[in-house]
Design a protein around this motif. Structure first.
Motif, mmCIF file in Angstrom:
data_model
loop_
_atom_site.group_PDB
_atom_site.id
_atom_site.type_symbol
_atom_site.label_atom_id
_atom_site.label_comp_id
_atom_site.label_asym_id
_atom_site.label_seq_id
_atom_site.Cartn_x
_atom_site.Cartn_y
_atom_site.Cartn_z
ATOM 1 N N VAL A 122 -2.644 35.801 57.628
ATOM 2 C CA VAL A 122 -2.285 37.250 57.906
ATOM 3 C C VAL A 122 -1.362 37.532 58.842
ATOM 4 N N ARG A 123 -1.142 36.436 59.991
ATOM 5 C CA ARG A 123 0.042 36.524 60.910
ATOM 6 C C ARG A 123 0.938 36.183 60.327
ATOM 7 N N ALA A 124 1.183 35.078 59.353
ATOM 8 C CA ALA A 124 2.229 34.526 58.660
ATOM 9 C C ALA A 124 3.034 35.744 57.927
ATOM 10 N N LEU A 125 2.162 36.329 57.153
ATOM 11 C CA LEU A 125 2.420 37.358 56.087
ATOM 12 C C LEU A 125 3.032 38.716 57.002
ATOM 13 N N SER A 126 2.565 38.877 58.135
ATOM 14 C CA SER A 126 2.720 39.888 59.012
ATOM 15 C C SER A 126 4.408 39.536 59.515
ATOM 16 N N GLN A 127 4.469 38.104 60.032
ATOM 17 C CA GLN A 127 5.700 38.111 60.697
ATOM 18 C C GLN A 127 6.581 37.958 59.638
ATOM 19 N N ALA A 128 6.241 37.484 58.345
ATOM 20 C CA ALA A 128 7.481 37.307 57.607
ATOM 21 C C ALA A 128 8.263 38.618 57.365
ATOM 22 N N ASP B 145 -10.281 42.140 50.415
ATOM 23 C CA ASP B 145 -10.389 43.488 50.006
ATOM 24 C C ASP B 145 -10.670 44.560 51.202
ATOM 25 N N VAL B 146 -10.135 44.105 52.285
ATOM 26 C CA VAL B 146 -10.269 44.982 53.468
ATOM 27 C C VAL B 146 -8.683 45.180 53.945
ATOM 28 N N PRO B 147 -8.109 46.193 54.213
ATOM 29 C CA PRO B 147 -6.693 46.500 54.637
ATOM 30 C C PRO B 147 -6.759 45.886 56.254
ATOM 31 N N GLY B 148 -5.431 45.423 56.633
ATOM 32 C CA GLY B 148 -5.525 44.750 58.015
ATOM 33 C C GLY B 148 -3.970 44.687 58.523
ATOM 34 N N MET B 149 -3.702 43.640 59.355
ATOM 35 C CA MET B 149 -2.430 43.726 59.772
ATOM 36 C C MET B 149 -1.499 43.414 58.998
ATOM 37 N N ALA B 150 -1.401 42.569 57.855
ATOM 38 C CA ALA B 150 -0.404 42.432 57.038
ATOM 39 C C ALA B 150 -0.101 43.399 56.154
ATOM 40 N N ASP B 151 -1.118 44.164 55.934
ATOM 41 C CA ASP B 151 -0.886 45.747 55.168
ATOM 42 C C ASP B 151 -0.036 46.453 56.053
ATOM 43 N N ALA B 152 -0.540 46.628 57.346
ATOM 44 C CA ALA B 152 0.194 47.718 58.189
ATOM 45 C C ALA B 152 1.570 47.148 58.397
ATOM 46 N N CYS B 153 2.031 45.730 58.179
ATOM 47 C CA CYS B 153 3.408 45.475 58.250
ATOM 48 C C CYS B 153 3.946 45.637 56.825
ATOM 49 N N LEU B 154 3.288 45.409 55.863
ATOM 50 C CA LEU B 154 4.066 45.605 54.358
ATOM 51 C C LEU B 154 4.446 47.105 54.088
ATOM 52 N N VAL B 155 3.274 47.720 54.328
ATOM 53 C CA VAL B 155 3.604 49.449 53.770
ATOM 54 C C VAL B 155 4.744 50.027 54.369
ATOM 55 N N PRO B 156 5.061 49.695 55.683
ATOM 56 C CA PRO B 156 6.319 50.563 56.339
ATOM 57 C C PRO B 156 7.503 49.895 55.648
ATOM 58 N N GLN B 157 7.654 48.651 55.406
ATOM 59 C CA GLN B 157 8.626 47.900 54.809
ATOM 60 C C GLN B 157 9.029 48.200 53.578
ATOM 61 N N VAL B 158 8.111 48.536 52.646
ATOM 62 C CA VAL B 158 8.189 48.850 51.248
ATOM 63 C C VAL B 158 8.745 50.510 51.477
ATOM 64 N N TYR B 159 8.112 51.233 52.443
ATOM 65 C CA TYR B 159 8.629 52.679 52.400
ATOM 66 C C TYR B 159 10.156 52.586 52.663
ATOM 67 N N ASN B 160 10.501 51.825 53.687
ATOM 68 C CA ASN B 160 11.858 51.584 54.217
ATOM 69 C C ASN B 160 12.772 50.951 52.904
ATOM 70 N N ALA B 161 12.333 50.082 52.225
ATOM 71 C CA ALA B 161 12.989 49.567 51.188
ATOM 72 C C ALA B 161 13.151 50.602 49.988
ATOM 73 N N ARG B 162 12.413 51.806 49.811
ATOM 74 C CA ARG B 162 12.539 52.766 49.022
ATOM 75 C C ARG B 162 13.778 53.620 49.349
ATOM 76 N N ARG B 163 13.787 54.069 50.742
ATOM 77 C CA ARG B 163 14.619 54.657 51.330
ATOM 78 C C ARG B 163 15.978 54.075 51.058
ATOM 79 N N TRP B 164 16.201 52.713 51.041
ATOM 80 C CA TRP B 164 17.423 52.195 51.094
ATOM 81 C C TRP B 164 17.669 51.782 49.342
ATOM 82 N N ASN B 165 16.829 52.302 48.722
ATOM 83 C CA ASN B 165 16.897 52.132 47.160
ATOM 84 C C ASN B 165 17.128 50.714 46.885
#
Lengths: 221, 221
Positions: A98-104, A164-184
């Protein structure tokens, strides 16, 4: 204890978005204090904020008298001081995954496309908006390609990044996906990321952390 | 257990240097497997390594069957599975401070001046070596200025970044100072960083992790 939590935040900061998700997942109440990253040359560079955070970056978390900088240190701190529900799995191997996914995201995508880096590309290389967008798309694509491989190829990936439980990696991924949409950034090559992002979007903890829901978002002022 | 540790490393990688320091501080024996980041377009982009590390970055740590990516996840993993001597203090506030100092390097200095980012500056903006050096110096100076303030202004700073025992923050700082010297970044404005770097340089754990001591350093091949 949790009523003393104060988050210095900017509505559109990915790093602050991460911490808002973590606070919400743990059901912690907190006060938002807005730091405007652009107005007046950036409030993060001015006192009193710059004394709290010598890096002059958002977010900063106050827990009573304690001042905590760096969003990933905040997520670990919240998990240590308010363990339930956990942001990290219980086993060392799972925690490392989870930390590796988060830090990626937190080390290898987000900092390279941060506001200050884009500003520097303009100052040093005269980059215009189109070149900044190209830069962003390059790093997000490279990082998301790796994340898609890491997530799609693992039996430990579940409804969320780890089981099946949300955690640290999801908290990192979702803002980056949001940001990616903003930059098309085109996202069709990352079906696992999109599936997890959609699962998170059903949860109040993620919805209430969205930039446009923050008190300092332009639509709310 | 520790005889099964394998570190995929490149002698000059700051992130691998961090993990070598941590392994040495804990007195753990490990096997180095060299991944040459430049030769043949970069061995990190080729199989079999790229299958171990989908980000195509070094380092990667193997602990028996376990594959761990991301250097900061490795430091946390080593501290959880081999707790003595610890890389992090025992108290949550101290741990947050050490993680924030570490991430000020690992998130906000190192990734922006990484080899792949410098290569991209060349490809997208036609940056020459002088412009790449200017870019590096800008980010190292900005980050070191903040770190100097964080360290010099805190009673928790001791002989090392946190008290008188070397740990995670020192393992991040020392490779970044080494890297700064390589890029001729002026360091006289950071007396606390230099003092801590000099204290670490007296320890075998740090000395034996130096790039030029690695089996894949040009002087050793």
């Amino acid at each position: 204890m949790s009523s003393d939590l104060i988050l210095y935040s900017y509505w559109r900061s990915s790093a602050a978005f991460r911490v808002r998700i973590a606070l919400n997942l743990k059901g912690l109440r907190y006060e938002t204090r807005a730091v405007h990253l652009v107005r007046d040359g950036g409030e993060q560079h001015a006192l009193p904020y710059a004394a709290l955070n010598p890096q002059e970056l958002v977010p900063t978390l106050l827990d009573g008298e304690r001042v905590i900088t760096q969003s990933m240190a905040m997520l670990e701190y919240l998990d240590e001081t308010r363990p339930q529900p956990p942001l990290l799995p219980a086993d060392a191997a799972g925690r490392a995954r989870v930390r590796a996914l988060s830090q990626a995201v937190a080390c290898d995508i987000h900092p390279i496309g941060n506001l200050r880096v884009l500003q520097r590309l303009g100052a040093q290389f005269d980059a215009d908006d189109e070149q900044k967008a190209l830069w962003m798309r390059h790093w997000v694509a490279s990082g998301f390609h790796a994340l898609e491989t890491m997530l799609a190829g693992s039996a430990q990936t579940g409804r969320y990044c780890h089981g099946d439980v949300p955690g640290m990696a999801d908290a990192c991924l979702v803002p980056q996906v949001y940001n990616a949409r903003r930059w098309n950034v085109p996202l069709e090559d990352y079906p696992t990321l999109l599936r997890i992002d959609a699962a998170c979007a059903e949860l109040d903890a993620f919805r209430e952390a969205l930039p446009e829901r923050q008190p300092d978002a332009p639509s709310n002022r």
